[in-house]
Design a protein around this motif. Structure first.
Motif, PDB file in Angstrom:
ATOM      1  N   HIS A   4       0.809  -1.200   0.000  1.00  0.00           N
ATOM      2  CA  HIS A   4       0.000   0.000   0.000  1.00  0.00           C
ATOM      3  C   HIS A   4       0.833   1.234   0.000  1.00  0.00           C
ATOM      4  N   ASN A  47      -5.651  -2.817  10.240  1.00  0.00           N
ATOM      5  CA  ASN A  47      -6.730  -3.581   9.610  1.00  0.00           C
ATOM      6  C   ASN A  47      -7.004  -4.891  10.341  1.00  0.00           C
ATOM      7  N   ILE A  68      -9.339   4.197  10.097  1.00  0.00           N
ATOM      8  CA  ILE A  68      -8.552   3.875   8.907  1.00  0.00           C
ATOM      9  C   ILE A  68      -8.531   5.036   7.921  1.00  0.00           C
ATOM     10  N   GLU A  72      -5.428   7.753   6.276  1.00  0.00           N
ATOM     11  CA  GLU A  72      -5.164   7.895   4.848  1.00  0.00           C
ATOM     12  C   GLU A  72      -5.447   9.305   4.353  1.00  0.00           C
ATOM     13  N   THR A 302      -8.212  -0.624   0.671  1.00  0.00           N
ATOM     14  CA  THR A 302      -8.389  -0.498   2.117  1.00  0.00           C
ATOM     15  C   THR A 302      -9.767  -0.956   2.551  1.00  0.00           C
ATOM     16  N   GLY A 429      -8.358   5.580  -1.010  1.00  0.00           N
ATOM     17  CA  GLY A 429      -8.516   4.604   0.066  1.00  0.00           C
ATOM     18  C   GLY A 429      -9.534   5.052   1.096  1.00  0.00           C
TER      19      GLY A 429
END
Length: 490
Positions: A4, A47, A68, A72, A302, A429
């Protein structure tokens, strides 16, 4: 996805003139590789820990989505600014600052008493990563000669790939081991000593600046950040809250902020300043379509990790380590395909990238079909073949995609184009998590879910949510096939 958020060629975002210093010590290279490692490791390790965090903090899907997506988003919108700060104030100095900031924000994540505190700490962690990550590429570029640079970037690619795999397997092991009774918190707390030691060790590294460093467009960055946050918040909270009036108002305010951002960027460019994003690049239809492809492709990665972790842990009852180990073969497939992708493009031409996207879509479709039939823990291994194809397709499509898109702008704009594409990766993402979350939560908590077995409920939610991913990748394949026929800029 396994490899990623390596920004697309961030060493070109603000590369300084070639230098020919003495070859740095191996310790310098190790410190730089460590900086790249922890930013990617922390994305993947979260994750696999999400179900444990959700249970411990009694949080909903929206809060976990923000844990999350917030990382990002902050990473993406501040990435170009991070590169310019290093060019202007010293890349070694900003690397040390980024490392220290990442360590401290990781500590704040590890001691977060509730979901909102964790989200705030993750936003700070993403901002620290945006300061840290561009310096890794820029320093590798300016500290090494041509031969040394090639070797260093090769090692960095291997390091980032290993970080993705380690984030899943070692992360699951750390969560499951419950070291000192810390549970999921240890995945963040281990960054504190590592980051602080690395920040102190950078003194052995030579300083590096660019005499032609660009100014930082803070108003533009602020408008973009506000616009994206105002968009993501209602998309994540809306399904649980029943889409109240404020969600529509937030989306409208987001549109106004993003419109103001574009007008501001044009004004800055018109008066000869340094806009955060040069909007004239989007006059190239190949680049515009390519940027959309990057957004689509990266929106599927993601979001799949998040939903997969919830499916196999909360739904099927796998432990964090078992979940990470189950997903690891996808990472191996990605690495293998990444090595094969350049050869495939040389043999088939750029249209081969569209073929890679179709393989990626096939992996997602197979996973949807398999997941729909899951009824319990004993069925989890049935996902393995589709996961391998999924990872293989990602490697075939993602690895050559970035060079394809940047090829549609002139060489003198390559640095800015790389910065835009890097940002699109991260924003994609975050956007994917919010869109997929709408489907996942709606199906999981829908009226038809009452009385259905827990495993079957999560399987249905996963399969339904992944239909967005399948559609996004198929649309991306069509766009890639269309733009691959266009001539690139020389």
């Amino acid at each position: 996805m396994t490899h990623h958020p390596s920004p697309a060629c961030p060493d070109r975002i603000a590369a300084s003139p070639a230098q020919s210093p003495a070859r740095p010590s191996p310790l310098v290279l190790a410190i730089l590789l460590l900086g790249g490692f922890i930013t990617v490791f922390d994305l993947f390790v979260v994750n696999v820990a999400i179900p444990s965090i959700q249970k411990d903090l009694n949080a909903g899907f929206a809060e976990m989505g923000f844990v999350i997506a917030g990382y990002e988003l902050a990473f993406g919108v501040l990435l170009i600014a991070g590169g310019r700060l290093g060019d202007r104030h010293g890349r070694r100095r900003l690397f040390a600052l980024g490392m220290a900031g990442f360590a401290v924000s990781s500590f704040l994540c590890g001691i977060a008493p509730d979901a909102h505190s964790l989200i705030a700490a993750r936003l700070v962690q993403g901002a620290a990563a945006a300061i840290l990550f561009p310096q890794v590429y820029a320093l590798l570029r300016v500290l090494y000669d041509e031969a040394g640079r090639s070797r260093a970037f090769g090692l960095l690619g291997m390091t980032l790939g290993f970080a993705a795999i380690a984030g899943q397997i070692l992360g699951g092991l750390v969560v499951e081991s419950d070291l000192f009774g810390s549970g999921w918190r240890m995945i963040f707390l281990i960054n504190l000593p590592i980051g602080l030691l690395a920040a102190m060790a950078v003194r052995i590294m030579p300083e590096s600046r660019s005499p032609a460093a660009l100014h930082i467009d803070w108003p533009g960055i602020g408008l973009a950040t506000a616009g994206l946050l105002l968009l993501l918040l209602p998309l994540l909270e809306g399904p649980n809250a029943g889409w109240p009036l404020w969600t529509g108002a937030s989306i409208a305010a987001s549109a106004l902020c993003l419109l103001a951002f574009m007008r501001w960027e044009r004004a800055v460019a018109k008066r000869g300043g340094d806009p955060a994003i040069d909007l004239t690049l989007f006059r190239s239809s190949g680049f515009s379509a390519g940027a959309l492809v990057v957004l689509l492709i990266y929106s599927t990665a993601t979001s799949l990790f998040l939903c997969f972790a919830l499916l196999v842990q909360s739904g099927l009852g796998l432990t964090p380590f078992e979940a990470g180990t189950l997903f690891a073969p996808a990472s191996v497939g990605f690495v293998v395909a990444s090595l094969l992708a350049p050869r495939l493009v040389r043999r088939l031409g750029r249209i081969g990238i569209a073929g890679g996207a179709l393989v990626y879509a096939a992996g997602i479709g197979w996973m949807i079909w398999t997941a729909a039939g899951l009824t319990g823990r004993s069925d989890a291994l049935a996902l393995l073949p589709s996961l391998i194809l999924f990872g293989f397709g990602q490697g075939l499509s993602m690895t050559p995609l970035l060079n394809l898109v940047i090829g549609y702008v002139e060489e003198r704009h390559a640095g800015m184009a790389a910065g835009i594409i890097s940002t699109m990766q991260q924003v994609g993402g975050a956007f994917g998590v919010s869109i997929v979350g709408i489907f996942f939560v709606t199906i999981l908590d829908g009226e038809n879910a009452a009385g259905i077995d827990r495993a079957e409920r999560y399987a249905a939610a996963f399969s339904g949510a992944m239909l967005y991913n399948l559609g996004a990748v198929l649309l991306a394949a069509v766009l890639i096939a269309a733009i691959a026929r266009r001539p690139v800029k020389e």
